[in-house]
Design a protein around this motif. Sequence first.
Motif, short mmCIF file in Angstrom:
data_model
loop_
_atom_site.label_atom_id
_atom_site.label_comp_id
_atom_site.label_asym_id
_atom_site.label_seq_id
_atom_site.Cartn_x
_atom_site.Cartn_y
_atom_site.Cartn_z
N THR A 20 76.59 74.62 65.48
CA THR A 20 77.72 75.75 65.47
C THR A 20 77.54 76.79 65.60
OG1 THR A 20 79.74 74.41 64.48
CG2 THR A 20 77.18 74.62 63.15
N GLU A 21 79.05 77.34 65.32
CA GLU A 21 79.40 78.28 65.56
C GLU A 21 79.56 79.04 64.11
OE1 GLU A 21 83.13 80.24 67.25
OE2 GLU A 21 83.83 78.23 67.33
N PHE A 22 79.74 78.17 63.36
CA PHE A 22 80.44 78.16 61.39
C PHE A 22 79.20 77.77 60.85
CE2 PHE A 22 83.63 74.98 64.48
CZ PHE A 22 84.85 76.62 63.65
N ARG A 23 79.20 78.19 59.08
CA ARG A 23 78.69 78.13 58.33
C ARG A 23 78.93 77.37 57.25
NH1 ARG A 23 77.24 84.04 56.76
NH2 ARG A 23 76.55 82.83 55.47
N HIS A 24 78.30 76.85 56.27
CA HIS A 24 78.80 75.87 55.45
C HIS A 24 78.77 76.76 53.97
CE1 HIS A 24 78.87 72.76 51.70
NE2 HIS A 24 79.92 72.48 53.67
N PHE A 25 80.22 76.04 53.14
CA PHE A 25 80.40 77.33 51.52
C PHE A 25 80.96 76.37 51.01
CE2 PHE A 25 80.77 80.83 55.76
CZ PHE A 25 80.01 81.17 54.99
N THR A 26 80.62 76.90 49.67
CA THR A 26 81.12 75.86 48.75
C THR A 26 81.77 77.37 47.70
OG1 THR A 26 79.91 74.18 48.47
CG2 THR A 26 81.65 74.49 46.83
N THR A 27 83.38 77.00 47.95
CA THR A 27 84.61 78.48 46.95
C THR A 27 84.46 77.37 46.34
OG1 THR A 27 86.23 77.31 48.10
CG2 THR A 27 84.83 78.85 49.65
N LEU A 28 85.02 78.28 45.05
CA LEU A 28 85.15 77.48 43.62
C LEU A 28 86.29 79.30 43.28
CD1 LEU A 28 85.26 76.32 41.23
CD2 LEU A 28 83.21 77.35 40.46
N ALA A 29 88.00 78.82 42.60
CA ALA A 29 89.00 79.30 43.12
C ALA A 29 89.21 79.09 41.59
CB ALA A 29 90.26 79.57 44.21
N ASP A 30 89.79 80.43 40.57
CA ASP A 30 90.47 80.66 39.29
C ASP A 30 91.30 80.78 40.10
OD1 ASP A 30 91.06 80.80 36.98
OD2 ASP A 30 89.62 82.65 36.49
N GLY A 31 92.57 80.43 39.28
CA GLY A 31 94.00 80.36 39.43
C GLY A 31 95.06 78.87 38.31
N GLU A 32 95.51 78.84 39.24
CA GLU A 32 97.20 78.32 38.14
C GLU A 32 97.76 77.65 39.02
OE1 GLU A 32 98.78 79.40 35.27
OE2 GLU A 32 97.28 80.24 34.33
N VAL A 33 97.94 76.00 38.65
CA VAL A 33 98.24 74.91 39.03
C VAL A 33 99.82 75.43 39.26
CG1 VAL A 33 99.23 72.81 39.46
CG2 VAL A 33 97.06 72.88 39.52
N LEU A 34 100.79 75.24 40.55
CA LEU A 34 102.52 76.03 40.58
C LEU A 34 102.60 74.64 40.56
CD1 LEU A 34 101.34 79.21 42.34
CD2 LEU A 34 101.58 78.96 39.42
N THR A 35 102.65 74.25 41.38
CA THR A 35 103.25 72.41 41.47
C THR A 35 102.02 71.30 41.35
OG1 THR A 35 104.59 73.72 43.22
CG2 THR A 35 104.65 71.71 42.88
N PRO A 36 103.12 70.18 40.42
CA PRO A 36 102.35 69.24 40.62
C PRO A 36 102.02 68.62 41.94
CG PRO A 36 103.84 69.21 39.15
CD PRO A 36 104.05 70.40 39.63
N ASN A 37 101.06 68.14 41.40
CA ASN A 37 99.95 67.47 42.84
C ASN A 37 100.27 65.75 42.59
OD1 ASN A 37 98.88 66.34 45.28
ND2 ASN A 37 99.17 68.34 46.26
#
Length: 108
Positions: A20-37
């Motif tokens: 595969t041309e892809f690599r596997h990652f896990t991302t962890l982003a710090d931020g704000e939930v702006l809209t409830p889901n």
Amino acid sequence: MDLRGVKNWKLKLRYGRAKTEFRHFTTLADGEVLTPNADFKTHPGPAFFAMKVWALDADQAIDMACAIGRHIGFACTGNVYVYDTEPEEPPGGEPHGYNLKFTPYERE
């Protein structure tokens, strides 16, 4: 190469029988939930957004985390961390994210 539905896809990738041309990652982003889901049971406020990603490189993984986050009501306002990790799902024919999780926290 789209390996969804292929038996023993991890072994085939590991030993070069599938590529595969892809690599596997896990991302962890710090931020704000702006809209409830309701799908993700999120409420407005600070949170970490984690996601597993098949991407071409770490930069694309970061871009995907922020774009997918925006789409579901999250804004990346802090650091986005990227880690090379073992996949839980096979790669597809396009970059994609899966196993999205939110962890709210309180600011001091």
